[in-house]
Design an enzyme around this catalytic site. Structure first.
Site, PDB file in Angstrom:
ATOM      1  CB  SER A   1      -0.961   0.021   1.196  1.00  0.00           C
ATOM      2  OG  SER A   1      -0.243   0.107   2.412  1.00  0.00           O
TER       3      SER A   1
ATOM      4  CG  HIS B   1      -1.399   3.776   5.076  1.00  0.00           C
ATOM      5  ND1 HIS B   1      -2.726   3.446   5.048  1.00  0.00           N
ATOM      6  CD2 HIS B   1      -0.757   2.798   4.387  1.00  0.00           C
ATOM      7  CE1 HIS B   1      -2.882   2.322   4.371  1.00  0.00           C
ATOM      8  NE2 HIS B   1      -1.693   1.901   3.965  1.00  0.00           N
TER       9      HIS B   1
ATOM     10  CG  ASP C   1      -5.482   4.842   5.533  1.00  0.00           C
ATOM     11  OD1 ASP C   1      -5.586   4.321   4.410  1.00  0.00           O
ATOM     12  OD2 ASP C   1      -4.399   5.091   6.079  1.00  0.00           O
TER      13      ASP C   1
END
Length: 164
Positions: free
Chosen positions: A40, A80, A106
């Protein structure tokens, strides 16, 4: 001889634990080293990259930083990038994250009804990395028999190795 080998093994294990606890104190992070488990964050980080984290509470969280956070109900921390930050006058900070390789933010990963993360959710911030070093961890999680075999071989080596 066996007594010394067992003692040697115990010293290795206790030294590793002391180093880990020392890193926790120095970095301010409950988990100073993490492995990227998904794609990701590509192209910034790839699956298997080993990240070094710090988590000093005085450092403000800024958009563009890469953070590792835990969400209630999920065991594994997520790596992230911070895309939005909301600072209130009383010093409260809320922020939103997104994987570089993901299409959407998210919010779908956060617990139900949660739209923003807070500082308490942060495990650490990425300060450096070693590419693909964490693949050993991923392989051991994907293939538990390999993990136990590797641990058995390492333990046997330490216990059976002769000092010269």
């Amino acid at each position: 001889q066996l007594y010394y080998q067992v003692l040697n093994f115990a010293m290795i294990v206790s030294s590793a634990l002391m180093i880990w606890k020392g890193l926790i104190v120095v970095t301010g992070s409950e988990s100073p080293i993490v492995v990227v488990l998904s794609g990701s964050m590509e192209p910034a980080f790839h699956r298997g990259d080993l990240l070094f984290l710090t988590n000093f509470h005085d450092d403000p969280i800024r958009a563009g930083e890469i953070v590792v956070f835990k969400v209630e109900g999920r065991d594994i921390p997520i790596v992230h990038r911070v895309i939005k930050v909301h600072e209130k006058g009383n010093g409260n900070i809320k922020f939103l994250t997104k994987g570089d390789n993901n299409e959407v933010d998210d919010r779908g990963l956060y617990k139900e009804g949660q739209n923003w993360l807070e500082k308490k959710d942060v495990v650490g911030r990425a300060r450096g990395f070693l590419p693909y070093v964490g693949m050993v961890t991923i392989i051991m999680n994907d293939y538990p028999k390999f993990k136990y075999a590797l641990l058995a071989v390492m333990g046997a080596y330490v216990l059976l190795k002769r000092e010269s």
